[in-house]
Design an enzyme around this catalytic site. Structure first.
Site, PDB file in Angstrom:
ATOM      1  CB  CYS A 118      -1.009  -0.010   1.139  1.00 51.53           C
ATOM      2  SG  CYS A 118      -0.388   0.299   2.792  1.00 51.53           S
ATOM      3  CB  THR A 131       2.672   4.193   4.544  1.00 44.14           C
ATOM      4  OG1 THR A 131       1.511   3.488   5.022  1.00 44.14           O
ATOM      5  CG2 THR A 131       2.326   5.653   4.301  1.00 44.14           C
ATOM      6  CG  HIS A 151      16.969 -12.846  12.926  1.00 48.66           C
ATOM      7  ND1 HIS A 151      17.665 -11.833  13.546  1.00 48.66           N
ATOM      8  CD2 HIS A 151      17.917 -13.725  12.476  1.00 48.66           C
ATOM      9  CE1 HIS A 151      18.972 -12.073  13.476  1.00 48.66           C
ATOM     10  NE2 HIS A 151      19.141 -13.210  12.811  1.00 48.66           N
TER      11      HIS A 151
END
Ligand code: RB5
Length: 142
Positions: free
Chosen positions: A65, A67, A98
């Site tokens: 999107c 941001t 991770h």
């Protein structure tokens, strides 16, 4: 490998380029929209993508999107989803190594196509390390 795609209007252009790029590399893609630059609501597409991963239709997802935040927040409402907001290759690598991220989220209005491509390449070619990170990932959903 099946990969699901989602976006809102701000991410449409990068999502379309991602589809073409990954199809050329031989991935099977499922596109959950949106399908134009007409204004839409990002949760409608994030939830479809998330549900497809939960049902194991897709192994991984990629979404955009403007941001990255709205579509990322929406996907992460599903407890099985670990959506990582990535804006460079280091974060993308760490998200797989991770966090065992199963959705790659990118901020479409803040990345060039070349940057997006590099972030995707790293995400798709990095494997989860397990070990102490598995212990931490197991604690993400309360
Ligand atoms: C759309 O204008 C914009 O709000 C959306 O793409 C996203 O940035 C929301 O988090």
């Amino acid at each position: 490998m099946n990969i699901g795609l989602a976006c809102d209007h701000a991410g449409y252009s990068h999502k379309e380029k991602t589809k073409k790029y990954l199809e050329e590399l031989g991935y099977n893609l499922n596109d959950y929209g949106c399908f134009s630059e007409e204004s839409v609501d990002y949760p409608d597409f994030a939830h479809q993508l998330a549900n497809s991963i939960i049902k194991e239709v897709n192994s991984l997802g990629i979404q955009f999107c403007g941001t990255g935040n709205g579509i990322n927040m929406s996907a992460n409402k599903h407890k099985e989803i670990r959506a990582a907001l990535c804006w460079n290759t280091h974060i993308s690598e760490q998200a797989r190594l991770h966090n065992n991220a199963n959705v790659l989220t990118m901020p479409a209005r803040h990345l060039s196509w070349d940057e997006v491509k590099e972030i995707i390449d790293v995400f798709l070619n990095t494997k989860f390390e397990g070990g102490r990170h598995q212990t931490r990932v197991n604690k993400i959903s309360p």
